[in-house]
Design a protein around this motif. Structure first.
Motif, PDB file in Angstrom:
ATOM      1  N   GLY A  13      83.549 -52.795  -6.328  1.00 43.89           N
ATOM      2  CA  GLY A  13      83.935 -52.308  -5.008  1.00 43.89           C
ATOM      3  C   GLY A  13      84.984 -51.215  -5.151  1.00 43.89           C
ATOM      4  O   GLY A  13      84.775 -50.210  -5.832  1.00 43.89           O
ATOM      5  N   ASN A  14      86.137 -51.454  -4.527  1.00 45.72           N
ATOM      6  CA  ASN A  14      87.229 -50.477  -4.601  1.00 45.72           C
ATOM      7  C   ASN A  14      88.145 -50.707  -5.800  1.00 45.72           C
ATOM      8  O   ASN A  14      89.066 -49.917  -6.037  1.00 45.72           O
ATOM      9  N   LYS A  15      87.908 -51.802  -6.539  1.00 42.17           N
ATOM     10  CA  LYS A  15      88.772 -52.117  -7.679  1.00 42.17           C
ATOM     11  C   LYS A  15      88.236 -51.434  -8.936  1.00 42.17           C
ATOM     12  O   LYS A  15      87.179 -51.780  -9.453  1.00 42.17           O
ATOM     13  N   LYS A  16      88.996 -50.452  -9.418  1.00 39.26           N
ATOM     14  CA  LYS A  16      88.589 -49.710 -10.607  1.00 39.26           C
ATOM     15  C   LYS A  16      88.902 -50.522 -11.851  1.00 39.26           C
ATOM     16  O   LYS A  16      90.003 -51.035 -12.019  1.00 39.26           O
ATOM     17  N   ILE A  17      87.932 -50.639 -12.755  1.00 38.38           N
ATOM     18  CA  ILE A  17      88.113 -51.349 -14.028  1.00 38.38           C
ATOM     19  C   ILE A  17      88.247 -50.357 -15.176  1.00 38.38           C
ATOM     20  O   ILE A  17      89.217 -50.388 -15.930  1.00 38.38           O
ATOM     21  N   PHE A  18      87.263 -49.451 -15.307  1.00 43.13           N
ATOM     22  CA  PHE A  18      87.308 -48.429 -16.362  1.00 43.13           C
ATOM     23  C   PHE A  18      87.170 -47.051 -15.737  1.00 43.13           C
ATOM     24  O   PHE A  18      86.388 -46.858 -14.794  1.00 43.13           O
ATOM     25  N   ASP A  19      87.929 -46.115 -16.265  1.00 42.81           N
ATOM     26  CA  ASP A  19      87.877 -44.743 -15.781  1.00 42.81           C
ATOM     27  C   ASP A  19      87.727 -43.788 -16.972  1.00 42.81           C
ATOM     28  O   ASP A  19      88.689 -43.493 -17.672  1.00 42.81           O
ATOM     29  N   LYS A  20      86.473 -43.369 -17.223  1.00 44.14           N
ATOM     30  CA  LYS A  20      86.156 -42.457 -18.322  1.00 44.14           C
ATOM     31  C   LYS A  20      86.707 -42.977 -19.656  1.00 44.14           C
ATOM     32  O   LYS A  20      87.309 -42.256 -20.440  1.00 44.14           O
ATOM     33  N   ALA A  21      86.483 -44.275 -19.893  1.00 42.65           N
ATOM     34  CA  ALA A  21      86.978 -44.924 -21.126  1.00 42.65           C
ATOM     35  C   ALA A  21      85.985 -44.721 -22.258  1.00 42.65           C
ATOM     36  O   ALA A  21      84.775 -44.561 -22.036  1.00 42.65           O
ATOM     37  N   GLY A  22      86.473 -44.725 -23.490  1.00 41.41           N
ATOM     38  CA  GLY A  22      85.616 -44.594 -24.658  1.00 41.41           C
ATOM     39  C   GLY A  22      86.040 -45.541 -25.767  1.00 41.41           C
ATOM     40  O   GLY A  22      87.211 -45.925 -25.854  1.00 41.41           O
ATOM     41  N   PHE A  23      85.088 -45.941 -26.601  1.00 39.63           N
ATOM     42  CA  PHE A  23      85.394 -46.829 -27.735  1.00 39.63           C
ATOM     43  C   PHE A  23      84.256 -46.796 -28.735  1.00 39.63           C
ATOM     44  O   PHE A  23      83.150 -46.329 -28.431  1.00 39.63           O
TER      45      PHE A  23
END
Length: 540
Positions: free
Chosen positions: A298-308
């Protein structure tokens, strides 16, 4: 000061004696960790001491109030505002549904809502992240006395001054923390090995002596044919006398052998010979990776353009606070629905989570493990034995097992399956100390790739060779174990602190330099202060 005592306690479930206590005294200042295998009676012990269940024999006397943090209980919030703020519960007062971590924090906050001389805690770290575990540790350190059931070895090491092991219904007492207990148990094991070897050597020596004398008796010459009657009688008498002496010695040796105290051979850890080639493992250096991974609930961001990147053959731990997205990342990898996550072609994922949907409750342990196995039954039995499911226990139906035992069956299924990459979500939940250490050793020997989530820092340190640290919607890779990471963070924090102090000193020096040009100031004192600050800066 004596604050609790128990005498001549016996507690049965059906005809099984679960707990037997001759004499137990708890004194002010005792900070006791309680350990033992799943089903050994740890919680029963606490419930008897708390007078929540009655023993079949014996009595308990309490001489102070007791706060009890129960493992399985539903509690409403009743702690004061200060504790609610400390445990991040201030905004949860009117909430109706709570997560596992929130339920645990509520129970802990309620228990510390008033001063108690004695605290009981049954697995209080369940579902807590590392920050809450640290807060719990501080709270337990602040109380006078406690009895703590926990599989968190770091917690037991840092706050306990005594250990009680519940084993075969009896209590075994050790002064010191968990590490001291481990050393004592290792010494006991080495002594058992020494006594067993001494017994075997002595037994072999006696048996060889008996056999030698029996052979000697058989080999004694009969009376020669040409010997006269008188000589023959004399020869026979001497031979008989010698044989009697030999037989007496043989009987004496047999008596020694019968009276020799039998020593059982200490149990050895079985060796696993897993043929990992049967999983057709990938040859890629990187088996899983992501670039510009974004995900929200929903409106809760978990990852934002993450990399691994997950390296082939690595043991990688996901580390972060509750709610940062550790389990979410495992699910995204397993579901293979996000185009930003790359998975190498030959990767076959085995996923452990705690709903046990991969188990057939009507089948036996061995039948469950062998159902999708690419390994032979000997390997499967060896892995089960390493996970402390041995002998006839492999024939038990899974439906009859405890939660901890089902966890171990699920692990065994993964290890013998065709999976070459394992995803493990909180694998140590429900496991006792011995089982957890057994799982550690099996994972360390496993040739495949492992990505796992755990808040148990000792487990992470033992298994992981690298970390993915999740915070602020990003993922940071770190090469090394948890101790290495914490040391690096401390060094970084110290460096930032030092740089801040240097800036403050330089600002003070600039301020003094400006004052030196002002008429009427005490230049000598200012110059002295300037030199002091310059020397301080030079030593940093």
């Amino acid at each position: 000061m004596l604050i609790l005592e128990a005498h001549n306690i016996k507690k049965y479930y059906s005809d099984r004696l679960v707990i037997e206590i001759d004499d137990l005294k708890i004194y002010s200042g005792d900070k006791i960790g309680i350990i033992g295998q799943n089903g050994s009676g740890k919680t029963t012990l606490l419930n008897i001491l708390a007078k929540e269940i009655e023993p079949d024999e014996g009595f308990v006397r309490q001489f102070c109030d007791i706060a009890y943090i129960r493992q399985f209980s539903e509690e409403s919030i009743c702690a004061d505002k200060k504790l609610l703020k400390e445990f991040d519960l201030s905004q949860k007062v009117h909430q109706k549904v709570f997560s596992g971590g929130e339920k645990t924090r509520i129970k802990i906050a309620n228990a510390f809502n008033r001063e108690n001389l004695l605290v009981f805690a049954d697995e209080p770290t369940a579902n807590l992240d590392y920050k809450c575990i640290e807060l719990l540790k501080q709270k337990l350190q602040s109380v006078e006395s406690f009895l703590l059931i926990s599989h968190d070895r770091n917690l037991l090491d840092s706050i306990c001054n005594k250990i009680i092991e519940v084993r075969d219904g009896n209590l075994y007492f050790y002064n010191g923390n968990y590490s001291f207990y481990k050393k004592q148990r290792e010494m006991e094991y080495n002594r058992e090995i020494f006594e067993y070897e001494k017994y075997i050597n002595e037994k072999s020596s006696i048996e060889e002596a008996i056999m030698g004398r029996q052979n000697l008796a058989k080999s004694m010459r009969k009376t020669p044919k040409r010997m006269g009657n008188s000589e023959a009688r004399l020869h026979k008498r001497k031979t008989t006398q010698k044989q009697e002496k030999i037989n007496n010695k043989i009987n004496s040796l047999k008596t020694r052998l019968e009276k020799l105290e039998v020593k059982e051979k200490p149990k050895e850890v079985p060796k696993i010979k897993l043929d990992f080639s049967l999983t057709n493992p990938p040859e890629n250096k990187v088996v899983i990776s992501a670039d510009k991974l974004s995900f929200s609930y929903g409106n809760k961001k978990i990852f934002d353009k993450a990399g691994f990147k997950i390296l082939n053959g690595s043991k990688t731990a996901l580390w972060g606070e509750n709610g940062t997205g550790k389990s979410t990342l495992l699910n995204l990898i397993f579901e293979k629905t996000d185009k930003n996550i790359y998975i190498a072609p030959k990767v076959k994922i085995g996923y452990f989570h705690q709903d046990f949907e991969n188990l057939d409750y009507d089948k036996s342990v061995l039948e469950n493990v062998m159902r999708d196995s690419v390994q032979n039954q000997t390997v499967a039995r060896t892995i089960l034995a390493r996970l402390l499911i041995k002998n006839d226990d492999v024939n038990k139906k899974v439906g009859c097992l405890s939660g901890g035992e089902r966890v171990k069956v699920s692990f065994a299924k993964l290890f013998v399956s065709d999976a070459n990459v394992l995803l493990l979500d909180e694998p140590t939940n429900y496991l006792d100390m011995s089982s957890m250490e057994a799982l550690e050793s099996v994972l360390c020997e496993y040739e495949g790739t492992v990505l796992f989530v755990s808040h148990d820092s000792a487990f992470v340190n033992a298994v992981a060779d690298r970390l993915l640290v999740i915070e602020n919607h990003t993922i940071t890779e770190f090469e090394g174990n948890l101790d290495d990471y914490r040391q690096k963070m401390n060094e970084t924090s110290k460096k930032v602190k030092d740089e801040t102090e240097k800036i403050i000193i330089r600002m003070k020096m600039a301020e003094i330099a400006a004052k030196l040009s002002v008429p009427g100031t005490d230049k000598e004192a200012l110059e002295e202060e300037y030199r002091r600050l310059a020397a301080l800066l030079g030593n940093m």
